[in-house]
Design a protein around this motif. Structure first.
Motif, mmCIF file in Angstrom:
data_model
loop_
_atom_site.group_PDB
_atom_site.id
_atom_site.type_symbol
_atom_site.label_atom_id
_atom_site.label_comp_id
_atom_site.label_asym_id
_atom_site.label_seq_id
_atom_site.Cartn_x
_atom_site.Cartn_y
_atom_site.Cartn_z
ATOM 1 N N MET A 122 0.836 -1.198 0.000
ATOM 2 C CA MET A 122 0.000 0.000 0.000
ATOM 3 C C MET A 122 0.870 1.247 0.000
ATOM 4 S SD MET A 122 -2.958 -1.300 2.629
ATOM 5 C CE MET A 122 -4.039 0.112 2.427
ATOM 6 N N THR A 123 0.410 2.286 -0.672
ATOM 7 C CA THR A 123 1.139 3.553 -0.717
ATOM 8 C C THR A 123 0.864 4.342 0.557
ATOM 9 O OG1 THR A 123 -0.675 4.784 -1.731
ATOM 10 C CG2 THR A 123 0.871 3.649 -3.238
ATOM 11 N N ALA A 124 1.653 5.366 0.779
ATOM 12 C CA ALA A 124 1.439 6.227 1.945
ATOM 13 C C ALA A 124 0.059 6.868 1.880
ATOM 14 C CB ALA A 124 2.534 7.290 2.028
ATOM 15 N N ASP A 125 -0.370 7.290 0.687
ATOM 16 C CA ASP A 125 -1.713 7.869 0.538
ATOM 17 C C ASP A 125 -2.788 6.884 0.980
ATOM 18 O OD1 ASP A 125 -1.029 10.368 -0.445
ATOM 19 O OD2 ASP A 125 -1.080 9.716 -2.549
ATOM 20 N N GLU A 126 -2.667 5.640 0.536
ATOM 21 C CA GLU A 126 -3.656 4.625 0.909
ATOM 22 C C GLU A 126 -3.674 4.404 2.415
ATOM 23 O OE1 GLU A 126 -4.010 1.383 -2.601
ATOM 24 O OE2 GLU A 126 -1.987 1.632 -1.777
ATOM 25 N N ILE A 127 -2.485 4.367 3.011
ATOM 26 C CA ILE A 127 -2.390 4.111 4.453
ATOM 27 C C ILE A 127 -2.995 5.258 5.247
ATOM 28 C CG2 ILE A 127 -0.776 3.819 6.386
ATOM 29 C CD1 ILE A 127 1.059 2.326 4.355
ATOM 30 N N VAL A 128 -2.637 6.493 4.888
ATOM 31 C CA VAL A 128 -3.161 7.661 5.598
ATOM 32 C C VAL A 128 -4.682 7.716 5.468
ATOM 33 C CG1 VAL A 128 -3.210 10.196 5.579
ATOM 34 C CG2 VAL A 128 -1.024 8.985 5.434
ATOM 35 N N THR A 129 -5.174 7.463 4.264
ATOM 36 C CA THR A 129 -6.621 7.494 4.032
ATOM 37 C C THR A 129 -7.325 6.392 4.801
ATOM 38 O OG1 THR A 129 -6.265 8.428 1.835
ATOM 39 C CG2 THR A 129 -8.411 7.407 2.257
ATOM 40 N N ARG A 130 -6.780 5.187 4.751
ATOM 41 C CA ARG A 130 -7.424 4.042 5.408
ATOM 42 C C ARG A 130 -7.442 4.228 6.920
ATOM 43 N NH1 ARG A 130 -7.800 -1.277 3.273
ATOM 44 N NH2 ARG A 130 -7.758 -0.154 1.318
ATOM 45 N N LEU A 131 -6.327 4.677 7.509
ATOM 46 C CA LEU A 131 -6.283 4.834 8.963
ATOM 47 C C LEU A 131 -7.105 6.031 9.427
ATOM 48 C CD1 LEU A 131 -2.589 3.886 9.713
ATOM 49 C CD2 LEU A 131 -4.617 2.626 10.347
ATOM 50 N N ASN A 132 -7.084 7.102 8.655
ATOM 51 C CA ASN A 132 -7.885 8.286 8.965
ATOM 52 C C ASN A 132 -7.729 8.723 10.424
ATOM 53 O OD1 ASN A 132 -9.651 10.377 8.435
ATOM 54 N ND2 ASN A 132 -11.463 9.161 8.932
ATOM 55 N N ARG A 133 -6.471 8.949 10.818
ATOM 56 C CA ARG A 133 -6.149 9.350 12.194
ATOM 57 C C ARG A 133 -5.297 10.604 12.157
ATOM 58 N NH1 ARG A 133 -5.646 4.896 16.125
ATOM 59 N NH2 ARG A 133 -3.948 6.104 16.991
ATOM 60 N N ASP A 134 -5.429 11.435 13.176
ATOM 61 C CA ASP A 134 -4.618 12.648 13.253
ATOM 62 C C ASP A 134 -3.135 12.338 13.443
ATOM 63 O OD1 ASP A 134 -6.882 14.200 12.971
ATOM 64 O OD2 ASP A 134 -7.171 14.456 15.135
ATOM 65 N N ASP A 135 -2.825 11.203 14.092
ATOM 66 C CA ASP A 135 -1.428 10.880 14.380
ATOM 67 C C ASP A 135 -0.739 10.110 13.257
ATOM 68 O OD1 ASP A 135 -2.936 8.615 14.857
ATOM 69 O OD2 ASP A 135 -1.868 8.036 16.671
ATOM 70 N N VAL A 136 -1.424 9.867 12.133
ATOM 71 C CA VAL A 136 -0.807 9.175 10.997
ATOM 72 C C VAL A 136 -0.913 10.064 9.762
ATOM 73 C CG1 VAL A 136 -0.828 7.132 9.523
ATOM 74 C CG2 VAL A 136 -1.352 6.909 11.946
ATOM 75 N N THR A 137 0.231 10.661 9.412
ATOM 76 C CA THR A 137 0.330 11.512 8.239
ATOM 77 C C THR A 137 1.316 10.874 7.259
ATOM 78 O OG1 THR A 137 2.194 12.743 9.154
ATOM 79 C CG2 THR A 137 -0.024 13.564 9.694
ATOM 80 N N HIS A 138 1.477 11.474 6.095
ATOM 81 C CA HIS A 138 2.467 10.970 5.136
ATOM 82 C C HIS A 138 3.862 10.970 5.778
ATOM 83 C CE1 HIS A 138 -0.775 11.890 2.372
ATOM 84 N NE2 HIS A 138 -0.220 11.018 1.554
ATOM 85 N N ARG A 139 4.128 12.009 6.520
ATOM 86 C CA ARG A 139 5.434 12.105 7.183
ATOM 87 C C ARG A 139 5.624 10.962 8.191
ATOM 88 N NH1 ARG A 139 7.766 17.508 10.186
ATOM 89 N NH2 ARG A 139 9.783 16.592 10.686
ATOM 90 N N THR A 140 4.563 10.652 8.939
ATOM 91 C CA THR A 140 4.611 9.555 9.910
ATOM 92 C C THR A 140 4.859 8.229 9.215
ATOM 93 O OG1 THR A 140 2.969 10.737 11.239
ATOM 94 C CG2 THR A 140 3.356 8.430 11.785
ATOM 95 N N VAL A 141 4.117 7.965 8.137
ATOM 96 C CA VAL A 141 4.266 6.712 7.401
ATOM 97 C C VAL A 141 5.696 6.569 6.894
ATOM 98 C CG1 VAL A 141 3.556 5.438 5.337
ATOM 99 C CG2 VAL A 141 1.831 6.546 6.781
ATOM 100 N N ASN A 142 6.228 7.639 6.302
ATOM 101 C CA ASN A 142 7.593 7.576 5.772
ATOM 102 C C ASN A 142 8.624 7.403 6.884
ATOM 103 O OD1 ASN A 142 6.799 7.726 3.098
ATOM 104 N ND2 ASN A 142 6.715 9.951 3.156
ATOM 105 N N TYR A 143 8.404 8.028 8.036
ATOM 106 C CA TYR A 143 9.303 7.852 9.177
ATOM 107 C C TYR A 143 9.290 6.399 9.651
ATOM 108 C CZ TYR A 143 11.111 7.883 13.891
ATOM 109 O OH TYR A 143 11.829 7.570 15.021
ATOM 110 N N VAL A 144 8.099 5.824 9.786
ATOM 111 C CA VAL A 144 7.979 4.429 10.234
ATOM 112 C C VAL A 144 8.690 3.511 9.249
ATOM 113 C CG1 VAL A 144 6.324 2.530 10.563
ATOM 114 C CG2 VAL A 144 5.879 4.757 11.597
ATOM 115 N N ARG A 145 8.513 3.759 7.968
ATOM 116 C CA ARG A 145 9.168 2.937 6.949
ATOM 117 C C ARG A 145 10.692 3.029 7.053
ATOM 118 N NH1 ARG A 145 5.383 4.339 1.711
ATOM 119 N NH2 ARG A 145 3.765 2.809 2.182
ATOM 120 N N ARG A 146 11.202 4.239 7.174
ATOM 121 C CA ARG A 146 12.669 4.415 7.256
ATOM 122 C C ARG A 146 13.242 3.813 8.526
ATOM 123 N NH1 ARG A 146 11.307 9.555 6.015
ATOM 124 N NH2 ARG A 146 11.819 10.239 8.102
ATOM 125 N N THR A 147 12.521 3.937 9.613
ATOM 126 C CA THR A 147 13.042 3.540 10.918
ATOM 127 C C THR A 147 12.887 2.056 11.215
ATOM 128 O OG1 THR A 147 12.478 5.742 11.722
ATOM 129 C CG2 THR A 147 12.942 4.068 13.381
#
Length: 158
Positions: A122-147
């Motif tokens: 799933m892309t970051a857009d799909e993840i952010v949209t599916r979770l629909n949470r204030d604490d999950v943004t594109h930046r958060t998804v990319n940070y989790v992926r890198r870390t």
């Protein structure tokens, strides 16, 4: 078709999750045979040995897994609907009960879902949209992926 031998679409000879400890020996043997030839047994076994799952899983009955956990002093993690639903099938209703933290950090359960969704392609857009949470943004998804990810999936950025 999913890789797990027990997946319904692979048409196993029986639903191994419905096989109880007091089932006839031939039924238990048939359930174990499904697990024995499974291509994901090495991944499945450590997972199910630490979860409260009924039926035969990883070639062990519920009672055998419970005895193994008691012997090793492991308290089982209780699997919930989020844990057992394939990442691409997680809906807003299922994800609604994911915990939040007051510290501003991403809760480990949410991080786990982000990683599962990433591994499912799933892309970051799909993840952010599916979770629909204030604490999950594109930046958060990319940070989790890198870390938290290793290998090729780590460079998937959208």
């Amino acid at each position: 078709m999913r890789r797990e031998a027990c997946a319904p679409e692979n048409q196993p000879p029986l639903d191994i999750m419905e096989v109880t400890d007091d089932a006839p020996p031939d039924v238990i043997a048939a359930a174990r045979a499904v697990c024995q030839d499974c291509p994901v047994l090495a991944t499945c076994a450590p997972y199910v040995k630490r979860r409260e799952i009924h039926g035969v899983a990883a070639g062990l009955t519920h009672g055998e897994r419970a005895a193994w956990m008691a012997r090793h002093r492991i308290r089982p993690d209780v699997a919930d609907i989020v844990d057992v639903t394939p990442a691409r099938e997680l809906t807003a209703e299922i994800l609604d009960d994911l915990p939040t933290t007051t510290s501003g950090d991403l809760h480990p359960r949410v991080r786990s879902v982000v990683l599962r969704m990433t591994e499912a392609g799933m892309t970051a857009d799909e993840i952010v949209t599916r979770l629909n949470r204030d604490d999950v943004t594109h930046r958060t998804v990319n940070y989790v992926r890198r870390t938290y990810m290793k290998g090729p999936a780590r460079v998937v950025v959208s």
